[in-house]
Design a protein around this motif. Structure first.
Motif, mmCIF file in Angstrom:
data_model
loop_
_atom_site.group_PDB
_atom_site.id
_atom_site.type_symbol
_atom_site.label_atom_id
_atom_site.label_comp_id
_atom_site.label_asym_id
_atom_site.label_seq_id
_atom_site.Cartn_x
_atom_site.Cartn_y
_atom_site.Cartn_z
ATOM 1 N N ARG A 178 0.843 -1.191 0.000
ATOM 2 C CA ARG A 178 0.000 0.000 0.000
ATOM 3 C C ARG A 178 0.882 1.246 0.000
ATOM 4 O O ARG A 178 1.041 1.937 0.994
ATOM 5 N N GLU A 183 0.126 0.841 -5.045
ATOM 6 C CA GLU A 183 -1.256 0.936 -4.592
ATOM 7 C C GLU A 183 -2.233 0.404 -5.637
ATOM 8 O O GLU A 183 -3.169 -0.335 -5.313
ATOM 9 N N TYR A 184 -2.031 0.748 -6.885
ATOM 10 C CA TYR A 184 -2.932 0.294 -7.952
ATOM 11 C C TYR A 184 -2.297 -0.801 -8.808
ATOM 12 O O TYR A 184 -2.979 -1.733 -9.238
ATOM 13 N N LYS A 187 -2.684 -4.038 -6.852
ATOM 14 C CA LYS A 187 -3.971 -4.286 -6.201
ATOM 15 C C LYS A 187 -4.577 -5.633 -6.586
ATOM 16 O O LYS A 187 -5.090 -6.375 -5.736
#
Length: 294
Positions: A178, A183-184, A187
Protein backbone atom coordinates in the motif's frame (compact mmCIF):
# COMPACT_ATOMS: atom_id res chain seq x y z
CA UNK A 1 0.57 -41.34 -11.68
CA UNK A 2 0.44 -42.27 -8.02
CA UNK A 3 -0.25 -38.92 -6.36
CA UNK A 4 0.86 -40.13 -2.93
CA UNK A 5 4.15 -41.44 -4.29
CA UNK A 6 4.89 -38.22 -6.15
CA UNK A 7 4.06 -36.14 -3.09
CA UNK A 8 6.14 -38.45 -0.88
CA UNK A 9 9.18 -38.07 -3.12
CA UNK A 10 8.73 -34.28 -3.19
CA UNK A 11 8.52 -34.24 0.61
CA UNK A 12 11.66 -36.37 0.96
CA UNK A 13 13.47 -33.98 -1.37
CA UNK A 14 12.40 -31.00 0.71
CA UNK A 15 13.40 -32.53 4.04
CA UNK A 16 16.72 -33.85 2.74
CA UNK A 17 17.91 -31.04 0.48
CA UNK A 18 15.66 -28.01 0.89
CA UNK A 19 15.16 -25.66 -2.03
CA UNK A 20 16.35 -26.20 -5.62
CA UNK A 21 19.05 -23.82 -6.93
CA UNK A 22 17.70 -20.28 -7.35
CA UNK A 23 18.33 -20.26 -11.11
CA UNK A 24 16.15 -23.36 -11.48
CA UNK A 25 13.41 -22.43 -8.99
CA UNK A 26 9.95 -21.67 -10.46
CA UNK A 27 9.24 -19.14 -7.68
CA UNK A 28 12.35 -17.22 -8.74
CA UNK A 29 11.12 -17.33 -12.34
CA UNK A 30 7.75 -15.91 -11.27
CA UNK A 31 9.51 -13.10 -9.45
CA UNK A 32 11.77 -12.27 -12.38
CA UNK A 33 8.87 -12.00 -14.81
CA UNK A 34 6.93 -9.76 -12.43
CA UNK A 35 10.03 -7.71 -11.63
CA UNK A 36 10.85 -7.20 -15.31
CA UNK A 37 7.38 -5.91 -16.13
CA UNK A 38 7.29 -3.80 -12.97
CA UNK A 39 10.64 -2.13 -13.64
CA UNK A 40 9.81 -1.26 -17.26
CA UNK A 41 6.41 0.27 -16.60
CA UNK A 42 6.25 3.96 -15.65
CA UNK A 43 3.27 4.74 -13.43
CA UNK A 44 0.70 7.00 -15.08
CA UNK A 45 -2.82 6.89 -13.67
CA UNK A 46 -4.73 4.69 -11.17
CA UNK A 47 -6.80 3.01 -13.88
CA UNK A 48 -3.89 2.39 -16.20
CA UNK A 49 -1.66 1.23 -13.37
CA UNK A 50 -4.32 -1.23 -12.25
CA UNK A 51 -4.81 -2.61 -15.78
CA UNK A 52 -1.08 -3.04 -16.40
CA UNK A 53 -0.60 -4.56 -12.95
CA UNK A 54 -3.43 -6.98 -13.61
CA UNK A 55 -1.92 -7.90 -16.97
CA UNK A 56 1.43 -8.49 -15.26
CA UNK A 57 -0.20 -10.86 -12.78
CA UNK A 58 -2.05 -12.72 -15.53
CA UNK A 59 1.18 -13.23 -17.50
CA UNK A 60 2.86 -14.74 -14.44
CA UNK A 61 -0.17 -16.93 -13.71
CA UNK A 62 -0.28 -18.13 -17.31
CA UNK A 63 3.40 -19.04 -17.07
CA UNK A 64 2.79 -20.94 -13.81
CA UNK A 65 -0.10 -22.81 -15.39
CA UNK A 66 1.98 -23.69 -18.44
CA UNK A 67 4.72 -25.12 -16.20
CA UNK A 68 2.18 -27.23 -14.35
CA UNK A 69 0.99 -28.78 -17.62
CA UNK A 70 4.46 -29.95 -18.72
CA UNK A 71 4.47 -33.19 -16.68
CA UNK A 72 1.17 -34.22 -18.27
CA UNK A 73 2.78 -33.94 -21.71
CA UNK A 74 5.71 -36.20 -20.86
CA UNK A 75 5.39 -39.97 -21.41
CA UNK A 76 5.24 -42.40 -18.49
CA UNK A 77 7.44 -42.83 -16.45
CA UNK A 78 9.37 -39.69 -17.45
CA UNK A 79 6.49 -37.56 -16.15
CA UNK A 80 7.39 -38.44 -12.54
CA UNK A 81 10.54 -36.31 -12.47
CA UNK A 82 8.98 -32.94 -13.44
CA UNK A 83 5.95 -33.69 -11.27
CA UNK A 84 8.09 -34.24 -8.19
CA UNK A 85 10.23 -31.20 -9.00
CA UNK A 86 7.33 -28.78 -9.47
CA UNK A 87 5.37 -30.05 -6.48
CA UNK A 88 8.45 -29.68 -4.30
CA UNK A 89 8.94 -26.14 -5.63
CA UNK A 90 5.46 -25.15 -4.46
CA UNK A 91 6.15 -25.68 -0.74
CA UNK A 92 9.09 -25.01 1.58
CA UNK A 93 9.32 -26.78 4.93
CA UNK A 94 13.02 -27.21 5.65
CA UNK A 95 14.13 -23.83 4.31
CA UNK A 96 11.56 -21.99 6.44
CA UNK A 97 12.95 -23.69 9.55
CA UNK A 98 16.49 -22.77 8.52
CA UNK A 99 15.65 -19.10 7.94
CA UNK A 100 13.94 -18.75 11.30
CA UNK A 101 16.67 -20.68 13.16
CA UNK A 102 19.24 -18.13 11.99
CA UNK A 103 17.43 -15.43 13.97
CA UNK A 104 18.31 -17.17 17.26
CA UNK A 105 21.45 -15.30 18.29
CA UNK A 106 22.69 -12.98 21.03
CA UNK A 107 24.35 -10.72 18.46
CA UNK A 108 21.71 -8.07 17.68
CA UNK A 109 23.48 -7.14 14.46
CA UNK A 110 23.31 -10.72 13.21
CA UNK A 111 19.73 -10.99 14.45
CA UNK A 112 18.73 -7.87 12.47
CA UNK A 113 20.43 -9.26 9.38
CA UNK A 114 18.68 -12.62 9.72
CA UNK A 115 15.27 -11.06 10.41
CA UNK A 116 15.65 -8.67 7.46
CA UNK A 117 15.86 -11.73 5.20
CA UNK A 118 12.39 -12.96 6.20
CA UNK A 119 10.28 -9.81 6.70
CA UNK A 120 9.47 -6.78 4.56
CA UNK A 121 9.44 -4.25 7.42
CA UNK A 122 12.45 -2.04 8.18
CA UNK A 123 14.40 -3.72 11.00
CA UNK A 124 17.17 -1.12 11.47
CA UNK A 125 15.60 0.43 14.55
CA UNK A 126 13.84 -2.60 16.01
CA UNK A 127 14.85 -3.70 19.50
CA UNK A 128 15.40 -7.33 20.52
CA UNK A 129 11.76 -7.83 21.49
CA UNK A 130 10.41 -6.61 18.15
CA UNK A 131 13.05 -8.61 16.27
CA UNK A 132 12.07 -11.79 18.13
CA UNK A 133 8.42 -11.00 17.55
CA UNK A 134 9.02 -10.44 13.82
CA UNK A 135 10.81 -13.79 13.58
CA UNK A 136 7.97 -15.74 15.22
CA UNK A 137 5.34 -13.82 13.24
CA UNK A 138 7.13 -14.64 9.99
CA UNK A 139 7.27 -18.31 10.94
CA UNK A 140 3.54 -18.38 11.71
CA UNK A 141 2.53 -16.49 8.57
CA UNK A 142 4.78 -18.51 6.28
CA UNK A 143 3.59 -21.77 7.79
CA UNK A 144 0.37 -20.90 6.00
CA UNK A 145 1.88 -19.38 2.86
CA UNK A 146 4.67 -21.91 2.27
CA UNK A 147 3.22 -25.15 3.63
CA UNK A 148 -0.51 -25.30 4.33
CA UNK A 149 -1.88 -23.22 1.44
CA UNK A 150 0.12 -24.69 -1.48
CA UNK A 151 -0.67 -28.24 -0.37
CA UNK A 152 -4.32 -27.26 0.18
CA UNK A 153 -4.55 -26.20 -3.46
CA UNK A 154 -2.57 -29.25 -4.51
CA UNK A 155 -5.27 -31.38 -2.89
CA UNK A 156 -8.03 -29.47 -4.68
CA UNK A 157 -6.53 -28.92 -8.13
CA UNK A 158 -3.34 -30.95 -8.31
CA UNK A 159 -0.08 -29.51 -9.57
CA UNK A 160 -1.74 -26.56 -11.39
CA UNK A 161 -3.38 -25.49 -8.13
CA UNK A 162 -0.12 -25.63 -6.17
CA UNK A 163 1.97 -23.71 -8.72
CA UNK A 164 -0.68 -21.09 -9.45
CA UNK A 165 -1.11 -20.45 -5.73
CA UNK A 166 2.66 -20.07 -5.34
CA UNK A 167 2.71 -17.62 -8.22
CA UNK A 168 -0.06 -15.54 -6.62
CA UNK A 169 1.75 -15.54 -3.28
CA UNK A 170 4.96 -14.42 -5.00
CA UNK A 171 3.13 -11.62 -6.80
CA UNK A 172 1.63 -10.41 -3.53
CA UNK A 173 5.03 -10.47 -1.84
CA UNK A 174 6.53 -8.36 -4.63
CA UNK A 175 3.69 -6.06 -5.65
CA UNK A 176 1.08 -6.14 -2.89
CA UNK A 177 2.10 -3.00 -1.01
CA UNK A 178 0.00 0.00 0.00
CA UNK A 179 2.32 2.71 -1.26
CA UNK A 180 2.48 5.14 -4.15
CA UNK A 181 4.24 2.72 -6.49
CA UNK A 182 2.09 -0.35 -5.90
CA UNK A 183 -1.26 0.94 -4.59
CA UNK A 184 -2.93 0.29 -7.95
CA UNK A 185 -0.30 -1.69 -9.85
CA UNK A 186 -0.32 -4.43 -7.21
CA UNK A 187 -3.97 -4.29 -6.20
CA UNK A 188 -5.12 -7.24 -8.31
CA UNK A 189 -2.29 -9.43 -6.99
CA UNK A 190 -2.97 -8.44 -3.38
CA UNK A 191 -6.72 -9.03 -3.59
CA UNK A 192 -6.28 -12.37 -5.37
CA UNK A 193 -3.86 -13.46 -2.65
CA UNK A 194 -6.46 -12.46 -0.03
CA UNK A 195 -9.08 -14.61 -1.75
CA UNK A 196 -6.83 -17.67 -2.11
CA UNK A 197 -5.57 -17.48 1.48
CA UNK A 198 -8.96 -17.01 3.14
CA UNK A 199 -9.63 -20.71 3.73
CA UNK A 200 -6.01 -21.90 4.26
CA UNK A 201 -5.33 -19.20 6.89
CA UNK A 202 -8.29 -20.40 8.94
CA UNK A 203 -7.40 -24.03 8.34
CA UNK A 204 -3.94 -23.26 9.73
CA UNK A 205 -5.57 -21.88 12.88
CA UNK A 206 -7.50 -25.13 13.30
CA UNK A 207 -4.25 -27.09 13.14
CA UNK A 208 -3.09 -25.22 16.27
CA UNK A 209 -6.12 -26.34 18.30
CA UNK A 210 -4.59 -29.60 19.61
CA UNK A 211 -1.71 -27.51 20.97
CA UNK A 212 -3.53 -24.50 22.38
CA UNK A 213 -7.17 -25.48 22.87
CA UNK A 214 -9.75 -22.74 23.53
CA UNK A 215 -7.05 -20.11 23.90
CA UNK A 216 -6.45 -20.35 20.15
CA UNK A 217 -10.08 -19.35 19.51
CA UNK A 218 -9.83 -16.46 21.98
CA UNK A 219 -6.79 -15.08 20.21
CA UNK A 220 -8.36 -15.73 16.82
CA UNK A 221 -11.23 -13.42 17.77
CA UNK A 222 -8.63 -10.71 18.49
CA UNK A 223 -7.25 -11.03 14.95
CA UNK A 224 -9.30 -8.32 13.28
CA UNK A 225 -6.53 -6.32 11.71
CA UNK A 226 -5.86 -8.25 8.49
CA UNK A 227 -8.01 -10.43 6.28
CA UNK A 228 -5.74 -13.45 6.61
CA UNK A 229 -2.15 -12.92 7.73
CA UNK A 230 -2.81 -12.15 11.39
CA UNK A 231 -4.89 -15.29 11.93
CA UNK A 232 -2.00 -17.81 12.04
CA UNK A 233 0.04 -15.27 14.03
CA UNK A 234 -2.72 -15.05 16.63
CA UNK A 235 -2.76 -18.85 16.92
CA UNK A 236 1.02 -19.03 17.40
CA UNK A 237 0.83 -16.27 20.02
CA UNK A 238 -1.84 -18.22 21.89
CA UNK A 239 0.15 -21.46 21.93
CA UNK A 240 3.42 -19.82 22.99
CA UNK A 241 1.87 -17.31 25.40
CA UNK A 242 4.07 -14.52 24.03
CA UNK A 243 3.28 -11.01 22.87
CA UNK A 244 3.44 -10.72 19.11
CA UNK A 245 2.80 -7.53 17.20
CA UNK A 246 3.71 -5.21 14.40
CA UNK A 247 3.85 -1.59 15.61
CA UNK A 248 0.77 0.31 14.49
CA UNK A 249 -0.82 -2.73 12.83
CA UNK A 250 -1.69 -5.53 15.28
CA UNK A 251 -0.81 -6.87 18.73
CA UNK A 252 -1.57 -10.06 20.64
CA UNK A 253 -1.06 -10.25 24.42
CA UNK A 254 1.54 -12.27 26.31
CA UNK A 255 4.99 -11.99 27.75
CA UNK A 256 7.95 -10.58 25.85
CA UNK A 257 9.36 -13.18 23.41
CA UNK A 258 12.96 -14.26 23.88
CA UNK A 259 15.35 -16.38 21.82
CA UNK A 260 14.08 -19.45 23.64
CA UNK A 261 10.58 -18.68 22.40
CA UNK A 262 11.78 -18.74 18.80
CA UNK A 263 13.10 -22.25 19.48
CA UNK A 264 9.74 -23.18 21.03
CA UNK A 265 7.97 -21.71 18.01
CA UNK A 266 10.02 -23.96 15.73
CA UNK A 267 8.93 -27.00 17.76
CA UNK A 268 5.30 -25.88 17.42
CA UNK A 269 5.92 -25.37 13.71
CA UNK A 270 7.05 -28.97 13.25
CA UNK A 271 4.08 -30.32 15.19
CA UNK A 272 1.63 -28.38 13.03
CA UNK A 273 3.50 -29.37 9.87
CA UNK A 274 3.35 -33.02 10.95
CA UNK A 275 -0.42 -32.76 11.48
CA UNK A 276 -0.91 -31.27 8.05
CA UNK A 277 1.36 -33.75 6.28
CA UNK A 278 -0.54 -36.65 7.85
CA UNK A 279 -3.86 -35.17 6.70
CA UNK A 280 -2.55 -34.56 3.17
CA UNK A 281 -1.11 -38.07 2.95
CA UNK A 282 -4.34 -39.69 4.14
CA UNK A 283 -6.42 -37.72 1.65
CA UNK A 284 -4.07 -38.67 -1.16
CA UNK A 285 -3.99 -42.32 -0.10
CA UNK A 286 -7.78 -42.58 -0.02
CA UNK A 287 -8.18 -40.77 -3.34
CA UNK A 288 -10.65 -38.28 -1.86
CA UNK A 289 -9.06 -35.28 -3.59
CA UNK A 290 -8.35 -34.89 -7.33
CA UNK A 291 -4.63 -34.33 -7.73
CA UNK A 292 -2.61 -35.85 -10.53
CA UNK A 293 -4.13 -37.36 -13.62
CA UNK A 294 -3.83 -41.08 -13.87
Amino acid sequence: MDALMVFGLALLWDLAFGEPPAKLHPVVWFGRIAGLMDSHYKRRSPVRDFLVGTATALVVLAFALSLSILPFLAPYPLNYAPSVYFIKSSFAIRSLHEHIARTVTDDIGEKRKAVSMIVSRDVKNLDVYHLNSASVESLAENLNDSVVAPLFYFLLFGLPGALVYRAVNTLDAMLGYRNERYEYFGKFSARLDDVLNFVPARLTVLLYLPLGGRKVFRYYRLARFKINSDKPIAAMSAVLGVRLGKPGVYRFPGRTPEDGDIKRALKVYWLVVAEWLIIVSLLLATGVCPCLSQ
